[in-house]
Design an enzyme around this catalytic site. Structure first.
Site, PDB file in Angstrom:
ATOM      1  N   GLU A 228       0.819  -1.214   0.000  1.00 12.28           N
ATOM      2  CA  GLU A 228       0.000   0.000   0.000  1.00 12.28           C
ATOM      3  C   GLU A 228       0.854   1.266   0.000  1.00 12.28           C
ATOM      4  OE1 GLU A 228      -2.308   0.822   3.535  1.00 12.28           O
ATOM      5  OE2 GLU A 228      -3.642   2.161   2.474  1.00 12.28           O
TER       6      GLU A 228
ATOM      7  N   LYS B 138      -2.790  -2.368  -2.856  1.00 13.04           N
ATOM      8  CA  LYS B 138      -3.771  -1.463  -2.243  1.00 13.04           C
ATOM      9  C   LYS B 138      -3.376  -0.052  -2.640  1.00 13.04           C
ATOM     10  CE  LYS B 138      -6.036  -0.086   2.028  1.00 13.04           C
ATOM     11  NZ  LYS B 138      -6.724  -0.599   3.219  1.00 13.04           N
TER      12      LYS B 138
HETATM   13  P1  13P Z   1      -9.126   4.449   4.810  1.00 10.93           P
HETATM   14  O1  13P Z   1     -10.085   3.720   3.922  1.00 10.93           O
HETATM   15  O2  13P Z   1      -9.757   5.106   5.995  1.00 10.93           O
HETATM   16  O3  13P Z   1      -8.201   5.348   4.040  1.00 10.93           O
HETATM   17  O4  13P Z   1      -8.181   3.367   5.464  1.00 10.93           O
HETATM   18  C1  13P Z   1      -7.675   2.346   4.665  1.00 10.93           C
HETATM   19  C2  13P Z   1      -6.344   1.997   5.116  1.00 10.93           C
HETATM   20  O5  13P Z   1      -6.092   0.866   5.452  1.00 10.93           O
HETATM   21  C3  13P Z   1      -5.314   3.043   5.120  1.00 10.93           C
HETATM   22  O6  13P Z   1      -4.092   2.466   5.411  1.00 10.93           O
END
Ligand code: 13P
Length: 328
Positions: free
Chosen positions: A175, A217
């Site tokens: 991510e 992600k």
């Molecule tokens: P949000 O959907 O609140 O952005 O959180 C997702 C997430 O895992 C951020 O690291």
């Protein structure tokens, strides 16, 4: 198809997505206090239990990302959360980074901590039943940001992490969050997100990571939250899919989105149009925290008598988001 490939694919199957319930202690405190609930271990446990015991989550969720504290907690009837999720056909995942810290000499930029002891922590989570993991870097858009050094550090760190996770038989979710905060245009977001993903996948390949056994992600591509001109779902979908086209290897089975501070409505509408327009080889779904939890958090407000109403709202949000994932 090997097991990692199957898990990576199953995490974004049609009709389902992921709940991110992996807020760090610091973020959980912020969320609980925002609705007047006291921040303590039991309240954090109750808050998570609300979501995990909601009736029917298995119809919409393929997985849940947990934070270390939650990973080892139990529901009120004594069932470990991990077992409870498994019994509903929901795969338990775990955030394994240790949050971000300011990058020395690069004001405004951050790097991700958590390599010390990573191998040992991963072993514990595998034994505890985790099927996948998450690691988050943040990339900020600004006059001189992101710096080349920030992207280099992110890419190597992410590749190292992904290799370590696959080595113990779990699926890494990578991510690199391009932050929504700022007044940047959608064009700037597209340029930065494309470069971020290109750099990351280049190092992932250099580390011999199996890209068919990971999940990306990603942020959606849209103008910053303070930009004078906000982006329409059409614009977001086109820019986001163009970005993936230019940067994501076609062997990657699944891409899921964070909500990143978008409103629940925005996160749903944008996902729906992206799903409708997606002709790429990837399955695309959601991995939201705020956009799934927010309305239920407000209803719950730390009071046990509000749990049924908060759960009902959560299932409603899941239904809408899962429909958007299918372009409906
Ligand atoms: P949000 O959907 O609140 O952005 O959180 C997702 C997430 O895992 C951020 O690291």
């Amino acid at each position: 198809m090997n097991n990692l490939h199957e898990i990576a694919r199953d995490l974004a199957v049609p009709g389902k997505g992921i709940l991110a319930a992996d807020e760090s202690l610091k973020t959980a405190k912020k969320r609980l206090e925002s609705v007047g609930a006291e921040d303590n271990e039991e309240n954090r446990r109750m808050y998570r239990e609300l979501f995990f015991t909601a009736d029917g989550i298995g119809d919409y969720l393929s997985g849940v990302i947990l934070f270390d504290e939650t990973f080892w907690q139990k529901s009120s009837d004594g069932t470990p959360f991990v077992k409870l999720l498994e019994s509903k056909g929901v795969m338990p995942g775990i955030k394994v980074d240790m949050s971000t810290a300011p990058m020395p000499n690069f004001p405004g930029e951050e790097f991700t901590q958590g390599f010390d002891g990573l191998a040992q922590r991963l072993e514990k989570y595998v034994e505890g039943g985790a099927k996948f993991t998450k690691w988050r870097n943040v990339i900020r858009i600004g006059d001189t940001m992101p710096s080349d050094m920030n992207l280099r550090e992110m890419a190597i760190g992410m590749a190292h992490y992904a290799a370590a996770v696959q080595a113990v038989g779990m699926v890494p979710m990578v991510e690199p969050e391009v932050l929504l905060e700022g007044s940047h245009t959608i064009e700037q977001a597209e340029e930065v997100t494309t470069k971020t993903l290109q750099r990351m996948f280049e190092e992932i390949k250099n580390y011999n990571v199996d890209v068919a056994g990971l999940v990306l992600k990603s942020s959606m591509v849209l103008a910053g939250d303070k930009a004078p001109k906000q982006s329409t779902p059409e614009e977001v979908a086109e820019a986001t899919l163009r970005t993936f086209e230019a940067s994501v290897p076609e062997e990657v089975p699944s891409i899921v989105f964070l909500s990143g501070g978008q409103t629940t409505q925005q996160a749903t509408d944008n996902l729906q149009v992206i799903a409708q327009k997606n002709n790429g080889p990837w399955q695309i779904s959601f991995s939201y925290a705020r956009a799934l939890q927010g309305p239920s958090l407000t209803i719950w407000a730390g009071k046990s008598e509000n749990i049924p109403a908060a759960q009902e709202k959560f299932i409603e949000r899941l239904k809408e988001t899962a429909a958007a994932r299918d372009g409906k």
